[in-house]
Design a protein around this motif. Structure first.
Motif, PDB file in Angstrom:
ATOM      1  N   HIS A  95      35.874   7.888   5.397  1.00  0.00           N
ATOM      2  CA  HIS A  95      34.511   7.743   4.924  1.00  0.00           C
ATOM      3  C   HIS A  95      34.231   6.416   4.218  1.00  0.00           C
ATOM      4  O   HIS A  95      33.231   5.739   4.499  1.00  0.00           O
ATOM      5  CB  HIS A  95      34.117   8.921   4.030  1.00  0.00           C
ATOM      6  CG  HIS A  95      32.645   8.955   3.836  1.00  0.00           C
ATOM      7  ND1 HIS A  95      32.013   8.281   2.830  1.00  0.00           N
ATOM      8  CD2 HIS A  95      31.673   9.499   4.609  1.00  0.00           C
ATOM      9  CE1 HIS A  95      30.723   8.446   2.956  1.00  0.00           C
ATOM     10  NE2 HIS A  95      30.479   9.175   4.022  1.00  0.00           N
ATOM     11  N   ILE A  98      33.575   3.422   6.540  1.00  0.00           N
ATOM     12  CA  ILE A  98      32.548   3.490   7.584  1.00  0.00           C
ATOM     13  C   ILE A  98      31.636   2.247   7.603  1.00  0.00           C
ATOM     14  O   ILE A  98      31.418   1.676   8.672  1.00  0.00           O
ATOM     15  CB  ILE A  98      31.737   4.818   7.502  1.00  0.00           C
ATOM     16  CG1 ILE A  98      32.593   5.986   8.031  1.00  0.00           C
ATOM     17  CG2 ILE A  98      30.424   4.725   8.298  1.00  0.00           C
ATOM     18  CD1 ILE A  98      31.946   7.359   7.940  1.00  0.00           C
ATOM     19  N   PHE A 102      31.474   0.126  10.914  1.00  0.00           N
ATOM     20  CA  PHE A 102      30.181   0.062  11.599  1.00  0.00           C
ATOM     21  C   PHE A 102      29.801  -1.400  11.859  1.00  0.00           C
ATOM     22  O   PHE A 102      29.410  -1.764  12.980  1.00  0.00           O
ATOM     23  CB  PHE A 102      29.093   0.749  10.762  1.00  0.00           C
ATOM     24  CG  PHE A 102      27.734   0.756  11.422  1.00  0.00           C
ATOM     25  CD1 PHE A 102      27.349   1.806  12.248  1.00  0.00           C
ATOM     26  CD2 PHE A 102      26.836  -0.288  11.231  1.00  0.00           C
ATOM     27  CE1 PHE A 102      26.112   1.819  12.868  1.00  0.00           C
ATOM     28  CE2 PHE A 102      25.591  -0.284  11.853  1.00  0.00           C
ATOM     29  CZ  PHE A 102      25.233   0.777  12.668  1.00  0.00           C
ATOM     30  N   SER A 119      31.909   7.598  14.500  1.00  0.00           N
ATOM     31  CA  SER A 119      32.007   8.724  13.563  1.00  0.00           C
ATOM     32  C   SER A 119      31.389  10.002  14.133  1.00  0.00           C
ATOM     33  O   SER A 119      30.678  10.729  13.440  1.00  0.00           O
ATOM     34  CB  SER A 119      31.367   8.367  12.225  1.00  0.00           C
ATOM     35  OG  SER A 119      32.021   7.245  11.653  1.00  0.00           O
ATOM     36  N   PRO A 124      32.832  13.736   9.817  1.00  0.00           N
ATOM     37  CA  PRO A 124      31.429  13.361  10.066  1.00  0.00           C
ATOM     38  C   PRO A 124      30.963  13.770  11.452  1.00  0.00           C
ATOM     39  O   PRO A 124      31.759  13.833  12.376  1.00  0.00           O
ATOM     40  CB  PRO A 124      31.442  11.838   9.927  1.00  0.00           C
ATOM     41  CG  PRO A 124      32.857  11.429  10.184  1.00  0.00           C
ATOM     42  CD  PRO A 124      33.709  12.543   9.682  1.00  0.00           C
ATOM     43  N   THR A 303      25.078   5.751  15.003  1.00  0.00           N
ATOM     44  CA  THR A 303      25.772   6.982  14.605  1.00  0.00           C
ATOM     45  C   THR A 303      24.960   8.170  15.129  1.00  0.00           C
ATOM     46  O   THR A 303      23.879   7.978  15.716  1.00  0.00           O
ATOM     47  CB  THR A 303      25.900   7.115  13.070  1.00  0.00           C
ATOM     48  OG1 THR A 303      24.611   7.434  12.521  1.00  0.00           O
ATOM     49  CG2 THR A 303      26.422   5.830  12.429  1.00  0.00           C
TER      50      THR A 303
END
Lengths: 325, 325
Positions: A95, A98, A102, A119, A124, A303
């Motif tokens: 987490h 991320i 990203f 994710s 997630p 996402t």
């Protein structure tokens, strides 16, 4: 239905094998090849097993690569590598990392004019979607996430490293009385360690000191300290009969108010016989979305938050409105 | 936060009042006016009450109109009327007419270069989203939808029309043993009338024939025949104390298999103290999405299936990934 979407699998552990299985349930999806760093001689489904070094040769032959690397370390390397050539789906779940991941995937995918949905999975993933939906609908409220009953691989590994332990499995279990209170509309202040218990099934060596093992588990910092922990010593036979599965699941709640005294409870719950098989099924549905996103001119990272659900289904908008709305 | 999104309400019944309330909980949303066919002298929040005839004068002053017409009849007229001038949200729920209504709203909105998100609420709406998500993830499985415990306005009205009945409320209640069986992974073949019971609270006139009323309820075709129906006669005082709310809710399940013997249960559940207040909150979140969709160049009709959840939130993609993923 025509098999219009061609996918590849990168990494052939539990998750990769789950994707292989999930793809067979989808009439519109064709699995083309499995890519691995290891020497693979064959696959469950009979599709070619190919060395990861040769992945670039498949450009134009595969629409979406599903990255099934077993750990965050795999994905941080394999994600940008594969996104140079292909649209990708992954289940990146560290987490705190991320935002960085990203940004890296977004840059790579934009340069390559590919799309990467990161994710993806159930948390997630589906849990995140429900947190976002529920907090948007009920801005004045309280969120709760519970995990389990399910196997924690990390905790099971930690127990197996204790001297005298032959095998072990740890189940994380949300406390039923807390879940029920929240489901009935209460909004208690809670901490994760107070609402989950850790249920451990341990096969000990013949001459092992059971009291010492139990103490070693219960006093293990970060893993068990602060949690209600139950230790069961069982035979190897019982272990193999009852504890080889990888079940998981959990609950996402939002309890909110729209006016004083008017309360609402939104709950999303999963009960999964196999964590990797279910996660794989989510990945495959989002592979379809990646294909659609690319067709709609998308590029870069996104996402689950950015994907309309219509893109998860092989059906047309017209069919969906008629059958599911 | 700046109040960037300006909304209007069309129709000022329970749903319209709910939207007025929900808007006050959103820092980014400003309610500009309430439009009604009736003569309204004032509104709860003090925003202007305006005759529906003057709605076109608000072009450029309101970003999204929330159509809160009390019935499908209202919406079929008001939907295309308002979509000529404004982006719209509505909760059109006459299932069989959705394709026709969608086509009409799509044509009107495309001509006007506006966006219209139709059939927003919880069913159709959030329940539909969960049916679509779950069936996309688990293509091999079985869907179940249960409604309640909640008030059915139609059934309550039907009871009130019986001679000797002063007031009545009918609750639809899903049978707990069936819900629990499905939650535990079973996939029974069920019919709606076998798994919901109808619980009726009736205030009778002083001289009424209670046996005749009970028989009239239980033998009413379409409404009660075929259902397990329970009739309670209560005093007016008890009715006013305990049965004036409009609670509702329900459950959406999908039980699916990813391989033989590997089962998964996906559940989405709502428990709502006020059906109209909750539905209104969903409408307001989707008003935000309509505003974003328009900003992204959208035009024409769409449904909840076409909207990424990121658009429901006032937060940025970066914030959402950090806080909710």
């Amino acid at each position: 239905m025509k098999k219009t979407i061609k996918i590849g699998i990168v990494g052939y552990g539990n998750l990769g094998k789950g994707v292989e299985l999930a793809a067979t349930q989808c009439d519109d999806i064709e699995l083309v090849a499995v890519f691995s760093r290891r020497e693979l001689t064959e696959t469950q489904s009979g599709v070619p097993a190919v060395s990861l070094d040769k992945i670039a040769e498949y450009q134009g032959k595969i629409d979406v690569m599903l990255l099934c690397g077993g750990s965050a370390t795999d994905l941080e390397v394999q994600g940008p590598l594969v996104a140079q050539y292909f649209n990708t789906i992954d289940s990146f779940d560290t987490h705190a990392k991320i935002p960085t991941y990203f940004a890296c995937m977004d840059e790579t995918a934009k340069k390559a004019n590919t799309v990467s949905i990161i994710s993806v999975g159930w948390d997630p993933g589906l849990f995140s979607l429900n947190r976002l939906l529920a907090t948007s609908v009920l801005p004045n409220g309280q969120d709760y996430t519970f995990w389990g009953k399910g196997v924690s691989q990390g905790h099971s590994d930690a127990i197996r490293r204790i001297a005298g332990v032959k095998n072990a499995k740890q189940y994380t279990i949300p406390k039923e009385e807390v879940v029920n209170a929240i489901r009935s509309g209460e909004c208690p202040a809670i901490k994760g360690n107070e609402v989950h218990l850790r249920d451990c099934y341990v096969v000990a060596e013949d001459d092992a000191d059971l009291t010492a093992i139990e103490a070693a588990i219960k006093t293990m910092p970060n893993y068990f300290v602060g949690y209600e922990t139950i230790v069961h010593f069982i035979s190897e036979t019982e272990f193999n009969e009852k504890h080889t599965g990888i079940p998981h699941g959990g609950f996402v709640f939002r309890n909110g108010q729209t006016s004083p005294g008017t309360n609402h409870v939104i709950e999303f719950a999963l009960k999964l016989d196999s964590n990797p098989e279910f996660t794989s099924s989510v990945l495959v549905a989002y592979a379809r979305a990646a294909y659609r996103l690319k067709q709609h001119g998308g590029s870069g990272a996104s996402t689950v938050f950015d994907i309309p659900f219509a893109w998860l289904s092989p059906k047309s908008g017209e069919e969906l409105r008629k059958e599911l709305l």
